[in-house]
Motif scaffolding. Structure first.
Motif, PDB file in Angstrom:
ATOM      1  N   PRO A 215      33.097 149.342  37.134  1.00  0.00           N
ATOM      2  CA  PRO A 215      32.735 150.478  38.004  1.00  0.00           C
ATOM      3  C   PRO A 215      32.860 150.107  39.479  1.00  0.00           C
ATOM      4  O   PRO A 215      32.608 148.962  39.870  1.00  0.00           O
ATOM      5  N   ALA A 216      33.256 151.075  40.292  1.00  0.00           N
ATOM      6  CA  ALA A 216      33.411 150.857  41.735  1.00  0.00           C
ATOM      7  C   ALA A 216      32.096 151.155  42.440  1.00  0.00           C
ATOM      8  O   ALA A 216      31.482 152.212  42.228  1.00  0.00           O
ATOM      9  N   PHE A 217      31.667 150.241  43.323  1.00  0.00           N
ATOM     10  CA  PHE A 217      30.443 150.450  44.100  1.00  0.00           C
ATOM     11  C   PHE A 217      30.418 149.445  45.245  1.00  0.00           C
ATOM     12  O   PHE A 217      31.205 148.486  45.275  1.00  0.00           O
ATOM     13  N   TYR A 218      29.491 149.659  46.176  1.00  0.00           N
ATOM     14  CA  TYR A 218      29.298 148.752  47.299  1.00  0.00           C
ATOM     15  C   TYR A 218      27.959 148.048  47.150  1.00  0.00           C
ATOM     16  O   TYR A 218      26.938 148.688  46.889  1.00  0.00           O
ATOM     17  N   GLN A 219      27.999 146.746  47.332  1.00  0.00           N
ATOM     18  CA  GLN A 219      26.798 145.935  47.228  1.00  0.00           C
ATOM     19  C   GLN A 219      26.498 145.345  48.599  1.00  0.00           C
ATOM     20  O   GLN A 219      27.280 144.558  49.139  1.00  0.00           O
ATOM     21  N   GLY A 220      25.371 145.738  49.168  1.00  0.00           N
ATOM     22  CA  GLY A 220      25.004 145.283  50.497  1.00  0.00           C
ATOM     23  C   GLY A 220      24.541 143.832  50.509  1.00  0.00           C
ATOM     24  O   GLY A 220      24.425 143.174  49.467  1.00  0.00           O
ATOM     25  N   PRO A 221      24.238 143.311  51.707  1.00  0.00           N
ATOM     26  CA  PRO A 221      23.758 141.935  51.811  1.00  0.00           C
ATOM     27  C   PRO A 221      22.410 141.757  51.104  1.00  0.00           C
ATOM     28  O   PRO A 221      21.551 142.642  51.130  1.00  0.00           O
ATOM     29  N   ARG A 222      22.269 140.601  50.490  1.00  0.00           N
ATOM     30  CA  ARG A 222      21.051 140.237  49.757  1.00  0.00           C
ATOM     31  C   ARG A 222      20.632 141.358  48.789  1.00  0.00           C
ATOM     32  O   ARG A 222      19.482 141.813  48.772  1.00  0.00           O
ATOM     33  N   ASN A 223      21.587 141.775  47.980  1.00  0.00           N
ATOM     34  CA  ASN A 223      21.341 142.870  47.046  1.00  0.00           C
ATOM     35  C   ASN A 223      21.615 142.396  45.634  1.00  0.00           C
ATOM     36  O   ASN A 223      22.518 141.604  45.389  1.00  0.00           O
ATOM     37  N   VAL A 224      20.819 142.927  44.697  1.00  0.00           N
ATOM     38  CA  VAL A 224      20.995 142.658  43.273  1.00  0.00           C
ATOM     39  C   VAL A 224      21.258 143.991  42.581  1.00  0.00           C
ATOM     40  O   VAL A 224      20.460 144.921  42.694  1.00  0.00           O
ATOM     41  N   THR A 225      22.379 144.099  41.874  1.00  0.00           N
ATOM     42  CA  THR A 225      22.773 145.332  41.209  1.00  0.00           C
ATOM     43  C   THR A 225      23.002 145.048  39.732  1.00  0.00           C
ATOM     44  O   THR A 225      23.684 144.085  39.375  1.00  0.00           O
ATOM     45  N   VAL A 226      22.438 145.913  38.889  1.00  0.00           N
ATOM     46  CA  VAL A 226      22.652 145.830  37.440  1.00  0.00           C
ATOM     47  C   VAL A 226      23.559 146.991  37.057  1.00  0.00           C
ATOM     48  O   VAL A 226      23.259 148.153  37.327  1.00  0.00           O
ATOM     49  N   LEU A 227      24.665 146.674  36.421  1.00  0.00           N
ATOM     50  CA  LEU A 227      25.659 147.690  36.077  1.00  0.00           C
ATOM     51  C   LEU A 227      26.076 147.530  34.621  1.00  0.00           C
ATOM     52  O   LEU A 227      25.832 146.491  33.994  1.00  0.00           O
ATOM     53  N   VAL A 228      26.718 148.564  34.102  1.00  0.00           N
ATOM     54  CA  VAL A 228      27.193 148.579  32.728  1.00  0.00           C
ATOM     55  C   VAL A 228      28.699 148.801  32.750  1.00  0.00           C
ATOM     56  O   VAL A 228      29.181 149.796  33.300  1.00  0.00           O
ATOM     57  N   ALA A 229      29.441 147.872  32.159  1.00  0.00           N
ATOM     58  CA  ALA A 229      30.887 147.991  32.024  1.00  0.00           C
ATOM     59  C   ALA A 229      31.215 148.265  30.560  1.00  0.00           C
ATOM     60  O   ALA A 229      30.805 147.517  29.672  1.00  0.00           O
ATOM     61  N   THR A 230      31.940 149.338  30.320  1.00  0.00           N
ATOM     62  CA  THR A 230      32.239 149.777  28.951  1.00  0.00           C
ATOM     63  C   THR A 230      33.678 149.459  28.610  1.00  0.00           C
ATOM     64  O   THR A 230      34.596 149.693  29.415  1.00  0.00           O
ATOM     65  N   ALA A 231      33.891 148.947  27.398  1.00  0.00           N
ATOM     66  CA  ALA A 231      35.233 148.654  26.878  1.00  0.00           C
ATOM     67  C   ALA A 231      35.348 149.252  25.487  1.00  0.00           C
ATOM     68  O   ALA A 231      34.429 149.125  24.664  1.00  0.00           O
ATOM     69  N   LYS A 232      36.497 149.899  25.219  1.00  0.00           N
ATOM     70  CA  LYS A 232      36.703 150.568  23.936  1.00  0.00           C
ATOM     71  C   LYS A 232      38.026 150.127  23.327  1.00  0.00           C
ATOM     72  O   LYS A 232      38.984 149.820  24.034  1.00  0.00           O
ATOM     73  N   GLY A 233      38.037 150.110  21.984  1.00  0.00           N
ATOM     74  CA  GLY A 233      39.254 149.805  21.232  1.00  0.00           C
ATOM     75  C   GLY A 233      39.551 150.899  20.237  1.00  0.00           C
ATOM     76  O   GLY A 233      38.649 151.626  19.795  1.00  0.00           O
ATOM     77  N   LEU A 234      40.795 151.060  19.834  1.00  0.00           N
ATOM     78  CA  LEU A 234      41.201 152.131  18.924  1.00  0.00           C
ATOM     79  C   LEU A 234      42.231 151.583  17.952  1.00  0.00           C
ATOM     80  O   LEU A 234      43.238 150.980  18.346  1.00  0.00           O
ATOM     81  N   GLY A 235      41.956 151.810  16.663  1.00  0.00           N
ATOM     82  CA  GLY A 235      42.904 151.419  15.620  1.00  0.00           C
ATOM     83  C   GLY A 235      43.071 149.920  15.492  1.00  0.00           C
ATOM     84  O   GLY A 235      44.202 149.450  15.303  1.00  0.00           O
ATOM     85  N   ILE A 236      42.000 149.175  15.569  1.00  0.00           N
ATOM     86  CA  ILE A 236      42.062 147.720  15.440  1.00  0.00           C
ATOM     87  C   ILE A 236      42.012 147.352  13.952  1.00  0.00           C
ATOM     88  O   ILE A 236      41.091 147.748  13.233  1.00  0.00           O
ATOM     89  N   ARG A 237      42.987 146.589  13.511  1.00  0.00           N
ATOM     90  CA  ARG A 237      43.046 146.148  12.116  1.00  0.00           C
ATOM     91  C   ARG A 237      42.896 144.626  12.073  1.00  0.00           C
ATOM     92  O   ARG A 237      43.587 143.910  12.782  1.00  0.00           O
ATOM     93  N   PHE A 238      41.984 144.161  11.218  1.00  0.00           N
ATOM     94  CA  PHE A 238      41.704 142.740  11.091  1.00  0.00           C
ATOM     95  C   PHE A 238      42.400 142.188   9.851  1.00  0.00           C
ATOM     96  O   PHE A 238      42.546 142.881   8.832  1.00  0.00           O
ATOM     97  N   SER A 239      42.774 140.943   9.951  1.00  0.00           N
ATOM     98  CA  SER A 239      43.302 140.264   8.775  1.00  0.00           C
ATOM     99  C   SER A 239      42.153 139.886   7.832  1.00  0.00           C
ATOM    100  O   SER A 239      40.980 139.932   8.198  1.00  0.00           O
ATOM    101  N   GLU A 240      42.494 139.529   6.601  1.00  0.00           N
ATOM    102  CA  GLU A 240      41.468 139.166   5.631  1.00  0.00           C
ATOM    103  C   GLU A 240      40.675 137.950   6.096  1.00  0.00           C
ATOM    104  O   GLU A 240      39.448 137.895   5.946  1.00  0.00           O
ATOM    105  N   ARG A 241      41.352 137.007   6.698  1.00  0.00           N
ATOM    106  CA  ARG A 241      40.651 135.814   7.173  1.00  0.00           C
ATOM    107  C   ARG A 241      39.702 136.152   8.310  1.00  0.00           C
ATOM    108  O   ARG A 241      38.554 135.687   8.347  1.00  0.00           O
TER     109      ARG A 241
END
Length: 312
Positions: A215-241
């Motif tokens: 996510p885009a944001f500005y963090q000022g001096p001496r600042n602590v920010t908690v953010l959430v970054a989301t990642a998604k996958g589609l049609g992922i196929r796993f091998s048997e192993r």
């Protein structure tokens, strides 16, 4: 012979003011005694009136030496005069040519020396500016901590792997919500995080499972920010192993994932904003289950930035 007279062969007779023939009487009486040649004399034509030469030409003619008897003075235009330099002039020409080449080489070397000196002075000025910035602002590298990693869309792996029948090639659509704590310890420097060009990836055992953006944001001096970054996958196929490995890790309540983040960052130093520099964060995290309420068992993050004057 008449002075200044012209002599012509007797090919054709012509009238003139003064003419004569030799042995005329002998020629009339005895043809065999006639001379083989006859001469015809003419008076020179009077010279045509020419306009008086200009003053410069008269002065130049006066300076010229008088021509000797029996000689001719030939005048030619200056543009028709071709001169051949004597050997000493050719040597002088070669000498001057070599000297001109040496001067050209010296000039080129002088220009290169000035350019090199200018580059050295510019580098010294930049180094001095960086030193001043470092001493005044004392920049420090931001710190990032992965607080939690919520997992969804992979709950069917355990049931599929525990069945006695051969597992079917099922496609999964996993989703990860990474909660990150960003800490800016600088007292006079702000941080701009740009969403465009950022990338968040989650993988398991080197296999890419999901992709997202920071996510885009500005963090000022001496600042602590908690953010959430989301990642998604589609049609992922796993091998048997791979299915067997994830199921075994889930039963042991220790499922490892790798989270890679790349985000362009601009620093805000007073009223000046720097150019964008990529910051890379790589975290190795282990969760206890494949669920949205998964808890982080262990985590380790490394940060790489191109700002050379940052202190870790």
């Amino acid at each position: 012979m008449v002075p200044h007279g012209r002599v012509h062969p007797a090919a054709a007779a012509s009238s003139s003011d003064f003419s004569g023939e030799m042995n005329q009487s002998a020629a009339s009486s005895d043809p065999s005694s006639s001379p083989p040649y006859s001469f015809h004399f003419e008076k020179p034509l009077p010279p045509t009136a020419a306009p008086p030469p200009p003053a410069d030409a008269r002065r130049y003619q006066q300076l010229l030496p008088a021509p000797q008897p029996g000689t001719y003075v030939v005048q030619m235009p200056k543009d028709k005069v071709f001169r051949v330099p004597p050997p000493e002039n050719a040597r002088l020409f070669q000498h001057y040519t070599r000297r001109a080449r040496r001067r050209a080489r010296c000039s080129c070397a002088r220009v290169c020396s000035w350019l090199l000196l200018a580059l050295v002075l510019l580098a010294a000025a930049l180094a001095a500016s960086a030193a001043v910035v470092y001493l005044v602002f004392k920049p420090r590298q931001p710190d990032y901590t992965l607080l939690s990693l919520a997992v969804s869309g992979l709950g069917g792996i355990l049931g599929n792997a525990s069945s006695t029948a051969a597992p079917a090639p099922v496609a999964f659509s996993p989703e990860f919500d990474a909660t990150v704590r960003a800490d800016n310890p600088n007292g006079k420097i702000g941080v701009h995080y740009e969403g465009g060009g950022s990338h968040v990836a989650v993988s398991y055992g080197g296999v890419r499972l999901a992709d997202g953006a920071w996510p885009a944001f500005y963090q000022g001096p001496r600042n602590v920010t908690v953010l959430v970054a989301t990642a998604k996958g589609l049609g992922i196929r796993f091998s048997e192993r791979l299915l067997g490995d994830i199921a075994a890790a889930g039963r042991l309540r220790s499922v490892p994932f790798d989270v890679d983040v790349k985000v362009p960052v601009r620093l805000q130093v007073g009223g000046v904003r720097t150019w964008a520099v990529p910051v890379r964060v790589r975290c190795a995290v282990v969760v206890d289950r494949l669920a949205a309420d998964a808890k982080v068992v262990s985590k380790s993050c490394r940060v790489k930035a191109r700002f050379l004057f940052w202190k870790d």
